[in-house]
Design an enzyme around this catalytic site. Structure first.
Site, PDB file in Angstrom:
ATOM      1  N   GLU A   1       5.305  -4.737   2.887  1.00  0.00           N
ATOM      2  CA  GLU A   1       4.070  -5.460   3.237  1.00  0.00           C
ATOM      3  C   GLU A   1       3.716  -6.480   2.151  1.00  0.00           C
ATOM      4  O   GLU A   1       3.559  -6.138   0.973  1.00  0.00           O
ATOM      5  CB  GLU A   1       2.909  -4.466   3.438  1.00  0.00           C
ATOM      6  CG  GLU A   1       1.604  -5.175   3.802  1.00  0.00           C
ATOM      7  CD  GLU A   1       0.554  -4.287   4.457  1.00  0.00           C
ATOM      8  OE1 GLU A   1       0.838  -3.111   4.764  1.00  0.00           O
ATOM      9  OE2 GLU A   1      -0.566  -4.803   4.668  1.00  0.00           O
TER      10      GLU A   1
ATOM     11  N   GLU B   1       2.761   5.774   2.548  1.00  0.00           N
ATOM     12  CA  GLU B   1       2.768   4.672   1.586  1.00  0.00           C
ATOM     13  C   GLU B   1       3.142   5.177   0.196  1.00  0.00           C
ATOM     14  O   GLU B   1       2.657   6.234  -0.219  1.00  0.00           O
ATOM     15  CB  GLU B   1       1.372   4.035   1.512  1.00  0.00           C
ATOM     16  CG  GLU B   1       0.917   3.433   2.828  1.00  0.00           C
ATOM     17  CD  GLU B   1      -0.493   2.840   2.753  1.00  0.00           C
ATOM     18  OE1 GLU B   1      -1.078   2.779   1.654  1.00  0.00           O
ATOM     19  OE2 GLU B   1      -0.996   2.434   3.823  1.00  0.00           O
TER      20      GLU B   1
HETATM   21  O1  KIV Z   1      -1.718   0.860   9.214  1.00  0.00           O
HETATM   22  C1  KIV Z   1      -0.980  -0.014   9.701  1.00  0.00           C
HETATM   23  O2  KIV Z   1      -1.244  -0.590  10.756  1.00  0.00           O
HETATM   24  C2  KIV Z   1       0.232  -0.346   8.962  1.00  0.00           C
HETATM   25  C3  KIV Z   1       1.021  -1.535   9.410  1.00  0.00           C
HETATM   26  C4  KIV Z   1       0.287  -2.785   9.199  1.00  0.00           C
HETATM   27  C5  KIV Z   1       2.369  -1.564   8.793  1.00  0.00           C
HETATM   28  O3  KIV Z   1       0.566   0.307   8.037  1.00  0.00           O
END
Ligand code: KIV
Length: 305
Positions: free
Chosen positions: A195, A128
């Protein structure tokens, strides 16, 4: 007649996923955390499986993804990998880098990405963050591990964001996300998760990148979609954010099944005759009598005749 061996189908690679953007074929990605669900997701035809650090919330029961460790991710990745090995699916396999495994230094990030690949069987890692992570991403890619980016609502930064809120709603923030997206593509990401952003912004970002965008709460214009498997199966009846579509209501079915089981055990309806083993050649011995005669071990309650 064909003499082709009937082995597993060839799995999609990052190059196939990139080509899907070119051909306009949408990418369906789903999370998985254990072997049983991974087998079903892969067998269901998903193009990509993600071991998301969302497991911190949906499997471990935490309030956020922050307590998830690299060891947890490796453990769940190996479970999912085994489930995939038992299916005939074609899904590509990405594993999340958890909080604390890539932020402190690029050296840590490279080492930890390599552990997810070597020990967890990851074909790619996801992390991220925006342009600030371009150098870290470059280093991981250079080490041989493909990277999927993830921008906008980044759950590992929940405290900085002040909650799980839709991002990029004004022009300035939208511009910054567009710049982040381009920086991540330039750094070598093979795909990018968007997201919780307005659909209009997802359309612009998707149009300006040559790598596929995979949306969650980002509308229909992304090159693919991802959902948390527990959400799409409706395992938690109380959790229904706007961007989730439930394709089943398993929470209700599971609760109903468990109530029926408990009721039947309590009232003696389970096990029924069809669940019981019998043996015509088994003679039951009276433990008390034979024990008194000193003829058998008190642990033995039955012997074949
Ligand atoms: O941790 C997760 O499941 C994610 C997805 C929702 C993209 O990052």
């Amino acid at each position: 007649m064909s003499s082709q061996p009937s082995g597993p189908r060839r799995r999609l690679t990052i190059h196939d996923l990139r080509k899907m953007k070119g051909t306009g074929e949408k990418i369906a990605m789903v999370t998985a955390y254990d072997a049983a669900i991974a087998r079903l997701v892969d067998g269901g035809g998903a193009d990509a499986i993600l071991v998301g650090d969302s497991l911190g919330m949906v499997v471990q029961g935490h309030e956020s993804t922050l307590p998830v460790t690299l060891e947890h991710m490796i453990y769940h990745a190996t479970c999912v990998r085994r489930g995939m090995a038992r299916s005939q699916g074609r899904a590509h396999f990405t594993v999340d880098m958890p909080f604390g495994s890539y932020q402190a230094s690029a050296d840590d990030a490279v080492k930890n990405a390599m552990r997810l690949a070597a020990e967890g069987g990851a074909e790619a890692v996801k992390l991220e963050g925006g342009a600030d992570y371009a150098e870290v991403i470059r280093r991981i890619v250079r080490a041989g591990v493909p990277v999927m980016g993830h921008i906008a609502l980044t759950p590992q930064s929940v405290h900085r964001m002040g909650g799980y809120l839709v991002q990029g709603k004004d022009a300035e923030k939208a511009q910054r996300l567009l710049r982040d997206a381009k920086a991540l593509e330039e750094a070598g990401c093979f795909a990018l998760v968007l997201e919780c952003i307005p659909s209009e912004l997802a359309r612009v970002i998707t149009g300006q990148l040559s790598i596929p965008t995979i949306g969650i709460g980002a509308g229909p214009h992304c090159d693919g979609q991802v959902l948390v498997v527990n959400d799409l199966l409706g395992l938690d009846s109380a959790f229904k954010p706007k961007f989730v579509k439930r394709y089943a209501e398993l929470g209700g079915s599971v609760a109903g099944a468990l109530e029926a089981y408990v009721r039947e055990v309590h009232d003696g309806a389970f096990p029924a005759e069809e669940h019981v083993f019998h043996s015509a050649s088994l003679r039951l011995l009276s433990v008390v009598e034979d024990e008194e005669r000193g003829e058998i071990d008190p642990q033995v309650v039955g012997v074949p005749v």
